[in-house]
Structures are given as C-alpha cells and as structure tokens.
Design a protein around this motif. Structure first.
Motif, PDB file in Angstrom:
ATOM      1  N   PRO A 187       0.810  -1.230   0.000  1.00 17.05           N
ATOM      2  CA  PRO A 187       0.000   0.000   0.000  1.00 17.05           C
ATOM      3  C   PRO A 187       0.840   1.276   0.000  1.00 17.05           C
ATOM      4  CG  PRO A 187       0.039  -0.974   2.192  1.00 17.05           C
ATOM      5  CD  PRO A 187       0.753  -1.937   1.293  1.00 17.05           C
ATOM      6  N   ILE A 188       0.345   2.264  -0.722  1.00 19.58           N
ATOM      7  CA  ILE A 188       0.862   3.631  -0.639  1.00 19.58           C
ATOM      8  C   ILE A 188      -0.111   4.389   0.249  1.00 19.58           C
ATOM      9  CG2 ILE A 188       1.495   5.712  -1.892  1.00 19.58           C
ATOM     10  CD1 ILE A 188       3.252   3.302  -2.515  1.00 19.58           C
ATOM     11  N   VAL A 189       0.393   4.931   1.343  1.00 15.55           N
ATOM     12  CA  VAL A 189      -0.485   5.462   2.393  1.00 15.55           C
ATOM     13  C   VAL A 189      -0.168   6.925   2.675  1.00 15.55           C
ATOM     14  CG1 VAL A 189      -1.277   5.133   4.765  1.00 15.55           C
ATOM     15  CG2 VAL A 189      -0.557   3.157   3.417  1.00 15.55           C
ATOM     16  N   LYS A 190      -1.223   7.682   2.912  1.00 12.44           N
ATOM     17  CA  LYS A 190      -1.078   9.076   3.335  1.00 12.44           C
ATOM     18  C   LYS A 190      -1.453   9.176   4.813  1.00 12.44           C
ATOM     19  CE  LYS A 190      -2.835  13.750   2.517  1.00 12.44           C
ATOM     20  NZ  LYS A 190      -3.827  14.557   1.777  1.00 12.44           N
ATOM     21  N   PHE A 191      -0.527   9.703   5.620  1.00  9.21           N
ATOM     22  CA  PHE A 191      -0.755   9.911   7.050  1.00  9.21           C
ATOM     23  C   PHE A 191      -0.905  11.413   7.294  1.00  9.21           C
ATOM     24  CE2 PHE A 191       2.176   6.272   6.621  1.00  9.21           C
ATOM     25  CZ  PHE A 191       1.395   5.259   7.179  1.00  9.21           C
ATOM     26  N   GLU A 192      -1.986  11.807   7.940  1.00  5.92           N
ATOM     27  CA  GLU A 192      -2.198  13.213   8.277  1.00  5.92           C
ATOM     28  C   GLU A 192      -2.012  13.406   9.783  1.00  5.92           C
ATOM     29  OE1 GLU A 192      -5.772  14.948   6.809  1.00  5.92           O
ATOM     30  OE2 GLU A 192      -5.561  14.053   4.815  1.00  5.92           O
ATOM     31  N   PHE A 193      -1.122  14.346  10.141  1.00  5.16           N
ATOM     32  CA  PHE A 193      -0.784  14.600  11.533  1.00  5.16           C
ATOM     33  C   PHE A 193      -1.261  15.993  11.934  1.00  5.16           C
ATOM     34  CE2 PHE A 193       2.291  11.665   9.801  1.00  5.16           C
ATOM     35  CZ  PHE A 193       2.478  10.724  10.801  1.00  5.16           C
ATOM     36  N   ILE A 233       3.505  10.799   2.978  1.00  2.00           N
ATOM     37  CA  ILE A 233       3.078   9.757   2.038  1.00  2.00           C
ATOM     38  C   ILE A 233       4.199   8.734   1.949  1.00  2.00           C
ATOM     39  CG2 ILE A 233       2.457   9.216  -0.351  1.00  2.00           C
ATOM     40  CD1 ILE A 233       1.162  11.913  -0.565  1.00  2.00           C
ATOM     41  N   ALA A 234       3.850   7.482   2.148  1.00  2.00           N
ATOM     42  CA  ALA A 234       4.879   6.444   2.244  1.00  2.00           C
ATOM     43  C   ALA A 234       4.377   5.115   1.701  1.00  2.00           C
ATOM     44  CB  ALA A 234       5.316   6.282   3.701  1.00  2.00           C
ATOM     45  N   GLU A 235       5.346   4.249   1.377  1.00  2.00           N
ATOM     46  CA  GLU A 235       5.041   2.872   1.015  1.00  2.00           C
ATOM     47  C   GLU A 235       5.270   2.006   2.248  1.00  2.00           C
ATOM     48  OE1 GLU A 235       6.375  -0.520  -2.272  1.00  2.00           O
ATOM     49  OE2 GLU A 235       7.668   1.214  -1.888  1.00  2.00           O
ATOM     50  N   THR A 246      -0.702  -1.567  12.436  1.00  2.00           N
ATOM     51  CA  THR A 246      -0.056  -0.257  12.328  1.00  2.00           C
ATOM     52  C   THR A 246      -1.087   0.845  12.164  1.00  2.00           C
ATOM     53  OG1 THR A 246       1.937  -1.227  11.342  1.00  2.00           O
ATOM     54  CG2 THR A 246       1.567   1.127  10.970  1.00  2.00           C
ATOM     55  N   VAL A 247      -2.064   0.610  11.287  1.00  2.00           N
ATOM     56  CA  VAL A 247      -3.127   1.600  11.064  1.00  2.00           C
ATOM     57  C   VAL A 247      -3.895   1.848  12.362  1.00  2.00           C
ATOM     58  CG1 VAL A 247      -5.304   2.044   9.855  1.00  2.00           C
ATOM     59  CG2 VAL A 247      -3.360   1.075   8.610  1.00  2.00           C
ATOM     60  N   GLU A 248      -4.254   0.785  13.061  1.00  2.00           N
ATOM     61  CA  GLU A 248      -4.989   0.936  14.326  1.00  2.00           C
ATOM     62  C   GLU A 248      -4.168   1.721  15.344  1.00  2.00           C
ATOM     63  OE1 GLU A 248      -5.976  -2.954  15.637  1.00  2.00           O
ATOM     64  OE2 GLU A 248      -7.444  -3.327  14.029  1.00  2.00           O
ATOM     65  N   PHE A 249      -2.882   1.423  15.430  1.00  2.00           N
ATOM     66  CA  PHE A 249      -1.992   2.106  16.369  1.00  2.00           C
ATOM     67  C   PHE A 249      -1.933   3.610  16.070  1.00  2.00           C
ATOM     68  CE2 PHE A 249       2.392   3.760  16.851  1.00  2.00           C
ATOM     69  CZ  PHE A 249       2.494   3.757  18.236  1.00  2.00           C
ATOM     70  N   LEU A 250      -1.776   3.951  14.799  1.00  2.00           N
ATOM     71  CA  LEU A 250      -1.674   5.358  14.421  1.00  2.00           C
ATOM     72  C   LEU A 250      -3.006   6.087  14.628  1.00  2.00           C
ATOM     73  CD1 LEU A 250       0.499   4.966  11.210  1.00  2.00           C
ATOM     74  CD2 LEU A 250       1.224   5.924  13.402  1.00  2.00           C
ATOM     75  N   GLU A 251      -4.103   5.453  14.271  1.00  2.00           N
ATOM     76  CA  GLU A 251      -5.403   6.091  14.456  1.00  2.00           C
ATOM     77  C   GLU A 251      -5.719   6.299  15.933  1.00  2.00           C
ATOM     78  OE1 GLU A 251      -7.780   4.752  10.389  1.00  2.00           O
ATOM     79  OE2 GLU A 251      -8.027   3.551  12.215  1.00  2.00           O
ATOM     80  N   VAL A 257      -5.384   8.063   8.522  1.00  2.00           N
ATOM     81  CA  VAL A 257      -4.696   7.170   7.582  1.00  2.00           C
ATOM     82  C   VAL A 257      -5.568   6.955   6.347  1.00  2.00           C
ATOM     83  CG1 VAL A 257      -3.630   4.922   7.248  1.00  2.00           C
ATOM     84  CG2 VAL A 257      -3.563   6.004   9.518  1.00  2.00           C
ATOM     85  N   GLU A 258      -4.994   7.184   5.176  1.00  2.00           N
ATOM     86  CA  GLU A 258      -5.723   6.995   3.914  1.00  2.00           C
ATOM     87  C   GLU A 258      -4.859   6.187   2.957  1.00  2.00           C
ATOM     88  OE1 GLU A 258      -7.515   9.613   0.152  1.00  2.00           O
ATOM     89  OE2 GLU A 258      -6.594  10.623   1.882  1.00  2.00           O
ATOM     90  N   VAL A 259      -5.379   5.055   2.481  1.00  2.00           N
ATOM     91  CA  VAL A 259      -4.675   4.248   1.491  1.00  2.00           C
ATOM     92  C   VAL A 259      -4.949   4.835   0.106  1.00  2.00           C
ATOM     93  CG1 VAL A 259      -4.417   1.954   0.471  1.00  2.00           C
ATOM     94  CG2 VAL A 259      -4.810   2.175   2.931  1.00  2.00           C
ATOM     95  N   LEU A 260      -3.895   5.282  -0.573  1.00  2.00           N
ATOM     96  CA  LEU A 260      -4.047   5.908  -1.891  1.00  2.00           C
ATOM     97  C   LEU A 260      -4.104   4.873  -3.007  1.00  2.00           C
ATOM     98  CD1 LEU A 260      -1.496   8.837  -1.500  1.00  2.00           C
ATOM     99  CD2 LEU A 260      -3.955   8.846  -1.024  1.00  2.00           C
ATOM    100  N   GLY A 261      -3.586   3.686  -2.754  1.00  2.00           N
ATOM    101  CA  GLY A 261      -3.548   2.627  -3.759  1.00  2.00           C
ATOM    102  C   GLY A 261      -2.449   1.637  -3.436  1.00  2.00           C
ATOM    103  N   TYR A 262      -2.153   0.774  -4.424  1.00  4.12           N
ATOM    104  CA  TYR A 262      -1.152  -0.279  -4.213  1.00  4.12           C
ATOM    105  C   TYR A 262      -0.176  -0.344  -5.387  1.00  4.12           C
ATOM    106  CZ  TYR A 262      -4.524  -1.806  -0.700  1.00  4.12           C
ATOM    107  OH  TYR A 262      -5.367  -1.846   0.375  1.00  4.12           O
TER     108      TYR A 262
END
Length: 264
Positions: A187-193, A233-235, A246-251, A257-262
């Motif tokens: 996944p390519i993921v966007k994290f908003e802080f 934005i990271a892979e 990881t997603v649960e931990f960050l949320e 957390v938004e998955v932009l695609g794969y």
C-alpha cells in the motif's frame, strides 16, 4: 507548473469566473504583483473576488494592476501613520512589504480587530487568530485558528486545509498505482498529523512495534496558530496483519490514515 495549475484550478472553482478569464486577469496583473511580494495564491484570490463582482478577464487584470500601482506608491499620510506606529511599509529594496504582514503588525500595534474575508488558507495561517467557516451562507464551524487547523470538523474546512499542501507521487509510482491490492503489492499510504501527533515519533514507533518497513516519499509540515500539522506519504511493506495493526496504532494516536492505492 503543477502548483500553478492547482492554484488556478482552486481559484476558478471557488469564484464566478472560468479558467480562461482567470488566466487573462492574471496575465495583466502578474507583473505588478511580483514587485509587491504578492504570492500566486493571493493574486488568484484577488482575481477571483473581482470575478465574483463581475470584473473579469482583461478588465479585472487592469483593475488589479491599477490597485497595485497605487499600493506601490504609498500615500504620504499613510506612510507617516505607519512610521509613527514603528511599521515600515517597504523593505530594504524599496518594495512594498506583504500586505498580510502589514495588517498583522497594525493589529498588534493598535490591538484592532481586523475582519478578513478570504478563501486563501495561507493568509489565515499567517495573520489570523480566529476563523469562521461559512458554506452557502451558513456558519458551519468557528474557533481559534489552532483549533480549526488541528481538528477540522466540517467538510469545507477539511478541504481548505488540504489545499494548503501540494503533493504529487513520483511518476513511476503513479504509473504503477492500482486501486485494489494484488499479490505481491504494497500500500501507498497518506498519514495526516495534527497537534501533538506531529511531534511524536509515531512512524518510528510503528516500525519497531510491528514487523513493517516504511519508505517515505513526501513529507510536509506547516504551522497555524502555533499548532503544527502536516502529512507523510509512504510505502508500507509487511504482511496484512501487521499493516492493519499499524493503522490501528496510528489512528489511536489521532493520525488520519488513507490508502491511496497499491504498487508492486
């Protein structure tokens, strides 16, 4: 050029003006704006406001150019009043200092309330203390700049805040990006802080806590009202179970957390 396109697209979708008319206005007004330290975003916002009033195309550009010409030659009474306040209207090169900066200094010196109506979040970030978000004539959100930027509630506020960032995936990743996960893809993921989550080393903690690797492509952090906010934005490489942990931990730590695609 992508930033120019984003700014013009944002301006014409928010104002009563089409892209051709907006471009014509900008063509006439741009030379004067450069000498006054007026940003592309600020100039596009001005052009949009004139468009809302029916002043468009070359007519709008001529009007803006006339306004900026007058600003460049500060009238003596105005210059004297600013000088008495200890405010310099021009920089060392003789150019007019940015208008938002001047307004902020006037506000601080005189303790005045200044009402600014704008679509430009850059202006709000730089000089405002409080903000009200109005959508179709209705007040949908209000609070301090720090509150709104750190935790926007309305869809419109979220859209405005996102517009302050300009990002684009590397071309090779864009070409390979697909919507659905396939075998061997990541996944390519966007994290908003926002707020405290910006300073916490959450991504580093996640890599140690779970069996994943995080490859960062883009990272931007900004400030508004004394509060940091931004995105990464990271892979993410790892198995599905560790990715979801990881997603649960960050949320849990207020990271969106938004998955932009794969990609493979």
């Amino acid at each position: 050029m992508s930033k120019v396109g984003d700014v013009l697209s944002t301006a014409f979708t928010r104002a009563n003006v089409d892209i051709a008319m907006l471009g014509e206005t900008m063509k006439y007004a741009a030379p004067g704006a450069e000498g006054l330290n007026i940003s592309l975003e600020e100039l596009a916002s001005m052009a949009g406001k004139l468009g809302d009033a029916g002043i468009q195309g070359s007519e709008g550009g001529t009007a803006l150019r006339s306004i900026m010409s007058r600003l460049a030659s500060t009238p003596k009474p105005v210059a004297k009043a600013l000088h008495e306040l200890g405010i310099q209207s021009k920089d060392a090169q003789g150019n007019l200092r940015p208008l938002p900066t001047l307004l902020k200094e006037i506000n601080q010196r005189l303790n005045l309330t200044i009402l600014i109506i704008t679509h430009e979040m850059e202006v709000i970030k730089r000089i405002c203390d409080k903000v009200a978000v109005i959508d179709k004539g209705e007040l949908v959100e209000a609070g301090s700049v720090a509150q709104i930027f750190a935790n926007p509630q309305s869809d419109l506020a979220k859209t405005f805040i996102k517009s302050t960032f300009h990002y684009e995936l590397p071309a090779d990743y864009q070409a390979r990006l697909v919507e659905n996960k396939a075998e061997g893809s990541y996944p390519i993921v966007k994290f908003e802080f926002t707020g405290e989550s910006v300073d916490a080393p959450l991504l580093s903690q996640a890599t140690r806590k779970f069996d994943i690797d995080i490859s960062i492509f883009i990272s931007q952090i900004d400030y508004a009202g004394g509060v940091k906010f931004g995105f990464v934005i990271a892979e993410i490489e790892g198995n599905d179970a560790d990715f979801h942990k990881t997603v649960e931990f960050l949320e849990e730590h207020n990271v969106k957390v938004e998955v932009l695609g794969y990609v493979k």
